[in-house]
Structures are given as C-alpha cells and as structure tokens.
Design a protein around this motif. Structure first.
Motif, mmCIF file in Angstrom:
data_model
loop_
_atom_site.group_PDB
_atom_site.id
_atom_site.type_symbol
_atom_site.label_atom_id
_atom_site.label_comp_id
_atom_site.label_asym_id
_atom_site.label_seq_id
_atom_site.Cartn_x
_atom_site.Cartn_y
_atom_site.Cartn_z
ATOM 1 N N GLY A 16 0.630 -1.176 0.127
ATOM 2 C CA GLY A 16 0.015 0.033 0.058
ATOM 3 C C GLY A 16 0.900 1.243 0.053
ATOM 4 O O GLY A 16 1.719 1.457 -0.966
ATOM 5 N N ILE A 62 5.371 -3.795 15.327
ATOM 6 C CA ILE A 62 5.714 -2.702 16.184
ATOM 7 C C ILE A 62 5.193 -2.749 17.550
ATOM 8 O O ILE A 62 5.269 -2.030 18.387
ATOM 9 N N ASN A 140 -1.776 9.587 9.432
ATOM 10 C CA ASN A 140 -2.935 9.851 10.193
ATOM 11 C C ASN A 140 -4.242 9.448 9.242
ATOM 12 O O ASN A 140 -3.986 8.851 8.210
ATOM 13 N N ALA A 186 -8.602 8.976 0.599
ATOM 14 C CA ALA A 186 -8.979 7.696 0.121
ATOM 15 C C ALA A 186 -7.985 7.249 -0.964
ATOM 16 O O ALA A 186 -7.847 8.086 -1.672
ATOM 17 N N THR A 187 -7.370 6.151 -0.647
ATOM 18 C CA THR A 187 -6.276 5.653 -1.740
ATOM 19 C C THR A 187 -6.551 4.277 -1.848
ATOM 20 O O THR A 187 -7.011 3.522 -0.959
#
Ligand SMILES: NC(=O)c1ccc[n+]([C@@H]2O[C@H](COP(=O)([O-])OP(=O)(O)OC[C@H]3O[C@@H](n4cnc5c(N)ncnc54)[C@H](OP(=O)(O)O)[C@@H]3O)[C@@H](O)[C@H]2O)c1
Length: 238
Positions: A16, A62, A140, A186-187
C-alpha cells in the motif's frame, strides 16, 4: 535527488502507501529500511524496490518490544543515525458502532495504531537526534481529526496518534526536528477496500499518486515546518 545521503525507515513498507513511499524515497536517492509483520510481502517489496537503489527489510511487529529492539539495533548498526521515520503501519479493525464493537478488536487496534507508534518512535528517537535534519511523518486519517460513526478504535487510535504528533513537535522544536502528520485521503489499497467493500478501487488515487507530500516532508525543502497536518490530496501532481 532530493534525498541523497538520507536514511529512512518506513513502517508497513511492504504494501500500500508505505511501499509506494519507500519506492519514491529510494528513487530520490535515500537509503531505506522497510518493516512489517509478513516476511514474504517484505521480500517481494524489497526485490521490486531494489531495482531503483538501496533498500533493506526487517520483519518487525511494532507492538512486540523485542522486534522493536532488534529493528533499532539494525538501524543503529547500519547507519548510526536515522533522518526520516514514517510511522505508517496500522490496522483497520472492524467497522462497527460502539454498542457492538468487539473489545478484543478494540484493544488490538489501539495497541498497533497508538501503542506501537509510541514504542517504535521512543526507541528510535536517540538515533533521530543524531541526524542534522530529522523528520517524523505520522500517517493519520480524516477520522483521526473528526470522529465519525462506525470508525471505533481506528478513529480513537488516530486521534491519539495526532496527540503524539503534537506532543513530539512541541518537545523537539529546539532540536531542528520536524514532526508532521499526513492524511492520505481515500487511496487504492487493501485497507481501503476492507473499509469500503462496495467501492470501485479504480475511482481512487493510487499510493504512487499521493507520494509527493511524503517526499516534501522528508526533504530539506520542509526545513522549519513542524506540528502541522498535511492533506496528501492537495499535493497530487496535476
Ligand atoms: N488507504 C487509505 O485510503 C487510507 C486513508 C487514510 C489513512 N490511511 C492510513 O495510511 C496508512 C497505510 O495504509 P494502507 O491503506 O497502505 O494499508 P495496508 O495496505 O493495509 O498496509 C498496511 C501496512 O502496515 C503493515 N502493518 C500492519 N500492522 C503492523 C504491525 N503490527 N507491525 C508492523 N507492520 C504492520 C502491513 O504489513 P503486515 O500486515 O505484513 O504487518 C502493511 O505493510 C495507515 O496508517 C492508514 O491508517 C490509509
């Protein structure tokens, strides 16, 4: 080559948005490390990106303190400093109203999207402080600034991340240190498809389309810019 001789770590750099940012940084001359949980996805991203320059990968969850320690040691031994940290890794959880929100999913999402960012950032700060122009970029979301129905723990975690962004920007302003947050908008990624299963992904910008703001914040062009929120959509090349 805006990022020549810069070193950058991108969490969630296997897929992504993180993967595209990693490729854009390598193409602009940076040495890059990507991390994520799945080793196979990391390996294929590394193979593809290494055609353009120097990229390394390391498996790291993480929220796992030992993984974070190993990653920090890896960066320290490889470069002895870190110029750019992109806190991009995150999970969606479920889309649900609070009354039905599963408590275990809530805990997982807060753990990855907020606690994990804190663990990793804290561990890497000493290496970032060795850079002449350190930059942290926190990825974010629109629901990290305005709460909206059914975004549950994802929204709450991103509000927390924005608090971390502002706290760090304030604490580090005397160190020539930049800390900024980016709302990608939005991606076309796996996470977006999970959140909006009925949407046609072809109508959305790709991760490559939104990389310009990440290049700006990593390069010396953004010197002195800190504690701000950036909308990646405003930076898409026309
Ligand atoms: N796509 C959008 O429309 C959109 C909109 C607003 C904000 N964002 C934000 O943009 C960022 C990237 O999103 P994306 O859409 O590119 O997501 P994605 O395609 O789901 O990629 C997420 C990346 O994070 C990694 N990751 C997840 N949990 C991790 C953990 N515990 N430790 C290490 N790595 C982990 C994943 O790899 P593994 O699963 O192998 O660990 C993957 O590489 C996120 O912060 C997201 O909140 C996205």
């Amino acid at each position: 080559m805006k990022l020549k001789s810069k070193t950058a770590l991108i969490t969630g750099g296997s897929k992504g948005i993180g993967r595209s940012v990693a490729e854009a940084y390598v193409k602009d001359g940076a040495s890059v490390i990507i991390c994520a949980r799945s080793e196979s996805a990391l390996n294929s991203a590394k193979d593809e990106i290494s055609r353009f320059g120097e990229v390394d990968s390391i498996q790291c969850d993480i929220v796992n303190k030992q993984d974070v320690k190993n990653l920090t040691n890896f960066v320290s031994q490889k470069w002895g400093k870190l110029d750019i940290l992109v806190n991009n890794a995150s999970i969606l959880g479920v889309r649900s109203t609070i009354i039905d929100y599963p408590e275990d999913v809530w805990a997982d999402v807060i753990n990855v999207n907020l606690n994990g960012q804190f663990y990793l950032t804290k561990a890497l700060l000493p290496l970032l402080l060795k850079s002449e122009q350190p930059s942290i970029i926190n990825v974010n979301s629109a629901v990290g600034y305005v709460g909206k129905a059914t975004w549950g723990a994802y929204s709450a975690s991103k509000f927390g991340m924005e608090a971390l962004n502002q706290i760090l920007a304030d604490e580090l302003q005397t160190h020539n240190f930049r800390v900024n947050s980016v709302n990608p908008g939005a991606t076309r990624t796996k996470m977006r498809a999970e959140a909006y299963p009925d949407e046609d992904p072809q109508t959305l910008p790709t991760p490559d389309d939104i990389s310009p703001v990440f290049l700006y914040l990593a390069s010396d062009e953004s010197q002195g810019v800190t504690g701000k929120v950036f909308e990646a959509r405003d930076w898409i090349r026309k």
